[in-house]
Design an enzyme around this catalytic site. Structure first.
Site, PDB file in Angstrom:
ATOM      1  N   HIS A   1      -4.198  -8.944   5.779  1.00 44.02           N
ATOM      2  CA  HIS A   1      -4.226  -7.540   5.178  1.00 44.02           C
ATOM      3  C   HIS A   1      -4.394  -7.476   3.580  1.00 44.02           C
ATOM      4  O   HIS A   1      -5.450  -7.466   3.055  1.00 44.02           O
ATOM      5  CB  HIS A   1      -3.304  -6.598   5.694  1.00 44.02           C
ATOM      6  CG  HIS A   1      -3.296  -5.264   5.400  1.00 44.02           C
ATOM      7  ND1 HIS A   1      -4.690  -4.734   5.652  1.00 44.02           N
ATOM      8  CD2 HIS A   1      -2.603  -4.395   4.550  1.00 44.02           C
ATOM      9  CE1 HIS A   1      -4.580  -3.361   5.397  1.00 44.02           C
ATOM     10  NE2 HIS A   1      -3.499  -3.191   4.520  1.00 44.02           N
TER      11      HIS A   1
ATOM     12  N   ASP B   1       0.662   3.902   1.493  1.00 46.16           N
ATOM     13  CA  ASP B   1       0.859   4.680   2.534  1.00 46.16           C
ATOM     14  C   ASP B   1       1.879   4.229   3.336  1.00 46.16           C
ATOM     15  O   ASP B   1       2.375   4.254   4.475  1.00 46.16           O
ATOM     16  CB  ASP B   1      -0.337   5.038   3.601  1.00 46.16           C
ATOM     17  CG  ASP B   1      -1.068   3.636   3.802  1.00 46.16           C
ATOM     18  OD1 ASP B   1      -0.854   2.701   3.106  1.00 46.16           O
ATOM     19  OD2 ASP B   1      -1.767   3.690   4.898  1.00 46.16           O
ATOM     20  N   HIS B   2       2.452   2.880   2.839  1.00 44.43           N
ATOM     21  CA  HIS B   2       3.736   2.282   3.457  1.00 44.43           C
ATOM     22  C   HIS B   2       4.829   2.232   2.787  1.00 44.43           C
ATOM     23  O   HIS B   2       5.941   1.912   3.023  1.00 44.43           O
ATOM     24  CB  HIS B   2       3.170   1.056   3.671  1.00 44.43           C
ATOM     25  CG  HIS B   2       2.047   0.881   4.904  1.00 44.43           C
ATOM     26  ND1 HIS B   2       2.455   0.647   5.979  1.00 44.43           N
ATOM     27  CD2 HIS B   2       0.809   0.961   4.870  1.00 44.43           C
ATOM     28  CE1 HIS B   2       1.624   0.608   6.924  1.00 44.43           C
ATOM     29  NE2 HIS B   2       0.455   0.845   6.247  1.00 44.43           N
TER      30      HIS B   2
ATOM     31  N   ASP C   1       0.354  -3.300   8.358  1.00 45.17           N
ATOM     32  CA  ASP C   1      -1.145  -3.352   8.802  1.00 45.17           C
ATOM     33  C   ASP C   1      -1.365  -4.928   8.749  1.00 45.17           C
ATOM     34  O   ASP C   1      -0.905  -5.809   7.967  1.00 45.17           O
ATOM     35  CB  ASP C   1      -2.019  -2.844   7.459  1.00 45.17           C
ATOM     36  CG  ASP C   1      -1.602  -1.177   7.678  1.00 45.17           C
ATOM     37  OD1 ASP C   1      -1.179  -0.708   8.593  1.00 45.17           O
ATOM     38  OD2 ASP C   1      -2.269  -0.522   6.583  1.00 45.17           O
TER      39      ASP C   1
ATOM     40  N   GLU D   1      -0.085  -1.427  14.294  1.00 40.15           N
ATOM     41  CA  GLU D   1      -1.163  -0.545  13.742  1.00 40.15           C
ATOM     42  C   GLU D   1      -2.448  -0.451  14.734  1.00 40.15           C
ATOM     43  O   GLU D   1      -2.524  -1.573  15.410  1.00 40.15           O
ATOM     44  CB  GLU D   1      -1.528  -0.814  12.367  1.00 40.15           C
ATOM     45  CG  GLU D   1      -2.324  -2.220  12.194  1.00 40.15           C
ATOM     46  CD  GLU D   1      -3.742  -2.087  11.301  1.00 40.15           C
ATOM     47  OE1 GLU D   1      -4.048  -0.992  11.414  1.00 40.15           O
ATOM     48  OE2 GLU D   1      -3.866  -3.132  10.893  1.00 40.15           O
TER      49      GLU D   1
ATOM     50  N   HIS E   1       0.536  -1.259   0.129  1.00 39.32           N
ATOM     51  CA  HIS E   1      -0.108   0.096   0.108  1.00 39.32           C
ATOM     52  C   HIS E   1       0.832   1.103  -0.156  1.00 39.32           C
ATOM     53  O   HIS E   1       1.958   1.463   0.596  1.00 39.32           O
ATOM     54  CB  HIS E   1      -1.002  -0.086   1.189  1.00 39.32           C
ATOM     55  CG  HIS E   1      -2.134  -0.693   0.962  1.00 39.32           C
ATOM     56  ND1 HIS E   1      -2.928  -1.176   2.203  1.00 39.32           N
ATOM     57  CD2 HIS E   1      -2.848  -1.192  -0.133  1.00 39.32           C
ATOM     58  CE1 HIS E   1      -3.925  -2.071   1.564  1.00 39.32           C
ATOM     59  NE2 HIS E   1      -3.790  -2.267   0.017  1.00 39.32           N
TER      60      HIS E   1
ATOM     61  N   HIS F   1      -0.330   4.436  13.315  1.00 39.64           N
ATOM     62  CA  HIS F   1      -1.234   4.283  12.290  1.00 39.64           C
ATOM     63  C   HIS F   1      -2.608   4.172  12.808  1.00 39.64           C
ATOM     64  O   HIS F   1      -3.373   3.181  12.705  1.00 39.64           O
ATOM     65  CB  HIS F   1      -0.803   2.713  11.544  1.00 39.64           C
ATOM     66  CG  HIS F   1      -1.520   2.618  10.030  1.00 39.64           C
ATOM     67  ND1 HIS F   1      -3.054   2.340  10.143  1.00 39.64           N
ATOM     68  CD2 HIS F   1      -0.970   2.823   9.017  1.00 39.64           C
ATOM     69  CE1 HIS F   1      -3.082   2.281   8.643  1.00 39.64           C
ATOM     70  NE2 HIS F   1      -2.048   2.519   8.136  1.00 39.64           N
TER      71      HIS F   1
END
Lengths: 633, 548
Positions: A154, A69-70, A175, A200, A67, A411
């Site tokens: 996830h 955001d990672h 996550d 998270e 993802h 997170h």
């Protein structure tokens, strides 16, 4: 151990955590923030090194999953900031993350016209530096840093990472999802007992109902809408939730024989599904088992989307990217369908504040797209929490599973974190932290001092333990609580490791003479009358020895009396002392731990002699024995 | 692995079994395939017809493979007991033992194992391959480089100079296939549908494309063909770098995926399952068993062997097509005395060869290397062994013993708590810490920790004395007039030997005597009076010894 979140501290987005453990620096995740378009979208890397010499400071980067955001800031950091050390991620992450990065780059550069952004070549060069890892594989970076990924659920290839340097260890979850879903398994980790667990906390306060109920709910809503002639739009990201929901719709359509068309937008789809096909080993057991009969990712009912379909009449279901309605097909189609009450939008994931998706979810009826465009939202809005994050229960479950000594929350939203934090501290009685971005926290780990243990000493410890057990052979099992007693000389030459030394080896050391162990022995004898002893304490002689002597208690021969005396002495000593007492009738000796008491020289029954020898180290026990004998004789 | 179901189901063995996850998939296939062949022997019709087989007595070929002493159920039970691992994933069957598989380069999931005990690395090397240009992930040299002891198993033959490079042998196979198809002949490849066959398929497919024969049908016949062909394509992570790069694109790592989707390659459990309408000659059939004694291969040999247009390509050096033919001839299954088809024997053996072993032995820092006795003479001739390297041999059912070199030191972690409570002494300007605690194996190594609270009262710490007894000072202290205790008097000082001093002491008030004998590092006090003994003890300690 020191931790500094450069992103995702009391926030969701641009995950990035800097950890110093065992004197080494490791960066977990390198993400971007969906809610910002300025420099705030990337973590503030200047924190790591003011001079930009990142490679000297950082030992490695670990990316948990694909993802953005990672991993969204990774090419920026490696190609534009100049970090060129090692990067670790799992195989699927390495495969998929360049696709998403490229997608993100295209939107930013080509649609929004931004310059000074990373290029396609940057992404390719960046990925060349990545070392792909398998689950549970232990990777040693320069013999000191141990890295091991665990399954995180996830999304495809998501992993939690266990890292150990020396005696300090950490688990970074990225996550994760503790409940299996249609296409992925549940997160799992060994009982690794890390010093710190960084988890998270997206759903810190939510406890979700069962997955099955949510699935039923989802299908019922879709079904109701299409049977009434409505159009359903489901904004998703091309990889992840999309595949799970497709499997769900596909099997439902199959079972119910529904003919309403289902579409999937984004050119990515085909490719995305291909990744799932090739990495089936990373999905769940059921999909793996049925793979030979039928590949779950070959969809029969779901067809590729064409722009023209948006204006066609009649019911249909559309999976459209991206998931937060902020741009692209999903927003385009949403704008066309949102006026009609018959239609429906199902938001299956989390929306970052500021996006159209978030506004729709908040129930806004009039939404300003930009300064000139406004849309009126009339369609039915449903929110189904399908994002694969652990809920509060799942987070607690993970803590129970890996037994950390400290927990750090990232997170998540600040207010929710506070609640979870107090819950964790209460339930597990362990410290829990929720640092903000840029706020460093120092966690006391039980520092360990590495010392060198020589093999000969080690063997001696084994042998000593074996003797205590009164066994002839050395035990072969694992080392469990061997008693250690040794000396460490500090102030040795600098740079040399500390040595744990057997005291008897000390004389060999330079300048060790003053530490050479000295044996101080004592011998004491005592005359006493056998007859008097037997008369006075005869009732004690019922003990074990009588059965061994043929003569019984009336035996008045000398040896019989000696044996009875031994029985009296040993049973009395056994009652008084805390250590085990052994008798050797043939040598007329009683042994208590390391001390021997011998009955000698008793030619006549009137006078016998007890001789006892011991070493100074057993002085305490010896005093006890002497006192006991004094009372007896 | 063939013996495993017997071991777990019919012997007392109850230990943990480990295998790689990929290895398990193919191991299961291999076991089930063998069992299926055994339970359904090939039935060969006689010469003329396969269609009117019922009117002619049916016979079976004698199997060259010993029958397996277990059932299908046993295989499943065995496989359930195996724990699947990935490369470089460690497991501990016992807290002090760690086992880890490393890629051996031989086949998908094949592994060399490292067993770690007490910090010692024992490497077990079996089927392995150093060759490049095959699909499995490369040989992981770590097992060789970091070994303390290296055990090599397998069967080695001194075959002289190495045969043709592997790529050329693959090329030979491909061109033999093309040549046969061009003259409208069929090709039989007796083989397992796994391992090197995946590479061969790829080479054949490329050659067919290049020769305009891309419409040729290929059939893979084996009870496990479906699984072997399909599962291998989801194992990109277990493959070599080149194949791994493909899955990132994302493309199927092995060509067979595309061949299957375009129906150029079809797979069936039995020959009879090939649908008539999709069957088209000339074709290539890959069928078990490589020995030509089991499965569909003998039937095809019988059917195709009498035409000189067809070919049989044998990749197992042990298989003798002529002998199989003789066998069939003797039972009147064929008419001609020798097969008329073309017979190609192109052995594909990717396993370690003796010259590979030389490289391995010279690379390793292992002090002890154990090799099969068949490999020893060659190694002694060709390998330069290190000065402190020991080469041992093993042969069948013969135990091997060696002294494993124990490391001089091992690192132990001293827990903070145990260190904090330890007393510190200052001796001659040096700080000395006495460490007492429990040594135990934890996940991350050996630790010394404070003894558990429960044990505290029992494990009362013992006193420790150190230093040297200074005879002069002791004598001075014992002499009358130099002490507070005027009662004590030194009677005599004798020197029985050069290093020994004996003091005789008397205490008139207590009516007691004592003897103190001093030797290097040992002092012995013989005294029957407890009071006097204590006095003397204090005196000795005061004089020069240090109590920790």
């Amino acid at each position: 151990m020191r931790l500094v979140p450069l992103g995702a501290g009391q926030d969701v987005g641009r995950s990035c955590l800097l950890v110093t453990l065992g004197g080494r620096n490791i960066m977990f995740d390198c993400g971007m923030h969906m809610g910002f378009n300025d420099e705030r979208r990337f973590p503030d890397f200047t924190y790591i090194a003011k001079d930009g010499q990142y490679t000297d400071t950082l030992d490695c980067i670990i990316i948990s999953h694909f993802h953005l955001d990672h991993c969204g800031a990774l090419p920026y950091f490696t190609e534009m900031c100049g970090y060129h050390g090692p990067i670790f991620m799992t195989h699927p992450t390495k495969a998929i993350c360049p696709i998403l990065l490229e997608d993100y780059r295209k939107i930013t550069v080509e649609r929004k016209g931004e310059t000074n952004f990373f290029t396609s070549q940057h992404i390719k060069d960046c990925m060349k530096k990545v070392v792909a890892m398998n689950l549970h594989e232990t990777h040693w970076l320069d013999d000191e840093i141990e890295i091991r990924p665990y399954y995180a659920g996830h999304v495809l290839g998501a992993a939690m990472f266990y890292v150990r340097v020396g005696s300090e260890s950490i688990v970074y979850t990225g996550d994760y999802n503790m409940t299996p879903d249609r296409h992925l398994g549940a997160a799992w980790i060994d009982k690794v007992r890390p010093d710190v667990l960084v988890t998270e906390s997206t759903y810190a306060t939510t406890i979700r109902d069962s997955k099955r109920a949510r699935e039923r709910d989802f299908l019922a809503k879709v079904y109701d809408c299409v049977t009434q002639g409505g159009k359903v739009i489901i904004p998703v990201f091309a990889l992840g939730r999309a595949q799970e929901l497709c499997i769900l719709i596909e099997t439902f359509w199959d079972r119910m024989g529904i003919k309403v068309p289902v579409y999937f937008s984004a050119g990515l789809t085909e490719k995305a599904n291909n990744y799932y096909k090739l990495f089936i080993n990373w999905t769940n057991q059921k999909i793996k088992d049925t793979y030979v009969q039928r590949n779950m990712f070959d969809f029969k009912h779901i067809k590729p989307w064409d722009r023209a379909y948006a204006d066609q009449p009649g019911p249909m279901v559309l999976f459209a990217t991206p998931g937060m309605l902020h741009i692209g097909t999903s927003l385009e189609v949403f704008k066309k369908w949102c006026h009609d009450r018959k239609n429906m939008v199902i938001m299956p994931g989390y929306c970052v504040a500021g996006t159209v998706g978030a506004k729709v979810l908040a129930g806004q009826k009039v939404i300003d797209l930009d300064n000139f465009n406004t849309i009126h939202v009339n369609l039915q809005v449903k929110n189904l929490s399908f994002s694969a994050h652990a809920d509060a229960k799942g987070i607690m479950q993970l803590i129970r599973q890996c037994e950390p000594r400290n927990v750090v929350l990232v997170h998540g939203e600040k207010s929710k974190m506070g609640f979870l934090k107090s819950k964790i501290m209460k339930e597990f009685s362990i410290p829990c932290f929720d640092p903000a971005n840029g706020e460093s926290i120092d966690i006391e780990t039980s520092r360990a001092i590495p010392v060198q243990l020589s093999s000969s000493f080690f063997r001696k410890l084994w042998a000593r333990e074996a003797k205590l057990d009164h066994q002839g052979t050395l035990p072969t099992g694992p080392v469990q609580d061997l008693a250690v007693d040794g000396l460490v000389v500090l102030d040795g030459p600098t740079g040399t490791p500390l040595q744990l030394t057997d005291p008897s080896d000390l004389s060999a050391m330079e300048d060790g003479a003053s530490l050479q162990p000295h044996i101080l022995e004592f011998e004491t004898s005592r005359q006493f009358s056998l007859e008097a002893l037997l008369q006075k304490w005869g009732h004690l002689a019922g003990a074990p020895l009588l059965s061994q002597t043929s003569s019984g208690s009336n035996d008045t021969t000398h040896s019989g009396m000696v044996q009875r005396a031994l029985a009296i002495l040993s049973s009395y000593l056994q009652q008084t002392l805390t250590v085990r007492v052994y008798v050797n009738p043939s040598t007329a000796t009683i042994a208590a731990d390391t001390i021997g008491v011998r009955l000698t020289g008793a030619e006549s029954s009137a006078s016998a002699q007890l001789m006892m020898t011991w070493q100074y180290e057993d002085e305490d026990l010896a005093s006890d024995i002497l006192a006991a004998l004094n009372r007896l004789l | 692995m063939l013996a495993l179901p017997f071991i777990t189901e019919y012997t007392e063995f109850a230990g943990q079994v480990y295998f790689t996850e990929a290895g398990l998939v193919f191991g299961r296939c291999a076991l089930e395939e063998m069992l299926a062949y055994q339970n359904e022997p090939v039935e060969l019709g006689s010469v003329a017809s396969t269609s009117t087989a019922s009117s002619i007595p049916q016979t079976t070929l004698p199997s060259t493979v010993p029958s397996l002493p277990y059932t299908h159920k046993d295989i499943h039970r065995t496989l359930e007991k195996i724990q699947g691992l990935r490369y470089r994933e460690s497991q501990s069957p016992l807290p002090s033992v760690r086992v880890t598989p490393y890629s051996s380069g031989f086949a998908l999931g094949s592994a060399n194992w490292v067993v770690e005990v007490e910090g010692q690395h024992l490497t077990l090397l079996s089927n392995a391959s150093l060759l490049t240009g095959t699909h499995p992930s490369e040989f992981d040299w770590q097992v060789v480089e970091h070994a303390d002891a290296l055990v090599v198993t397998g069967d080695f033959k001194d075959q002289g100079p190495p045969a043709l490079p592997l790529a050329q042998r693959f090329g030979q196979i491909a061109s033999a296939v093309v040549a046969t198809l061009k003259r409208k002949g069929n090709v039989l490849l007796p083989c397992h549908i796994m391992g090197p066959m995946f590479d061969i398929l790829e080479h054949i497919a490329v050659a067919l494309d290049a020769s305009g024969l891309d419409q040729t049908r290929m059939y893979a016949i084996s009870p496990v063909a479906d699984r072997a062909l399909l599962y291998s394509n989801i194992m990109g992570e277990w493959m070599c770098q080149g194949k791994q790069a493909l899955i990132y694109l994302p493309e199927a790592p092995l060509t067979q995926d595309e061949l299957i989707s375009t129906r150029r390659l079809q797979y069936h459990a039995k020959l009879a399952d090939i649908e008539l309408k999709s069957y088209q000659e000339p074709c290539v059939i890959l069928a078990g068993h490589p020995s030509l004694g089991l499965g569909a291969a003998p039937l095809l040999l019988q059917r195709w062997g009498e035409s000189d247009r067809n070919s049989v390509i044998v990749t197992d050096a042990e298989t003798d097509v002529y002998r199989c033919w003789q066998d069939m001839k003797q039972r009147d299954l064929v008419t001609q005395s020798i097969p008329r088809c073309q017979v190609h024997t192109i052995p594909i053996d990717t396993n370690l060869q003796l010259h590979d072993l030389v490289g391995i032995v010279q690379t390793t820092r292992a002090k002890t290397v154990v090799v099969p006795s068949s490999a020893e003479p060659y190694l002694r001739r060709h390998a330069r062994l290190g000065a402190n390297q020991l080469l041992l041999t093993h042969s069948y059912l013969e135990p091997v013993e060696w002294l494993h070199a124990v490391p001089q030191h091992r690192t132990v972690f001293l827990a903070e708590q145990a260190a904090q409570t330890a007393p510190v002494y200052h001796i001659n300007g040096k700080a000395v810490v006495r460490i007492q605690g429990c040594l135990r194996a934890e996940r991350d190594g050996l630790w010394i920790k404070s003894p558990p609270a429960l044990k505290q009262p029992a494990a009362k710490s013992k006193r420790m004395l150190c230093g040297q007894l200074l005879i002069d000072r002791l004598q001075h202290g014992l002499e009358k007039g130099n002490q507070q205790d005027r009662d004590l008097s030194l009677i005599s000082v004798t020197h029985p030997t050069r290093n020994e001093v004996v003091f005789n002491v008397v205490s008139t008030n207590r009516n007691a005597t004592a003897t103190i004998s001093c030797r290097n590092g040992t002092t012995k006090v013989v005294c029957d009076s407890e009071a006097l003994r204590r006095t003397l003890c204090t005196r000795i300690l005061d004089t020069s010894l240090l109590e920790l």
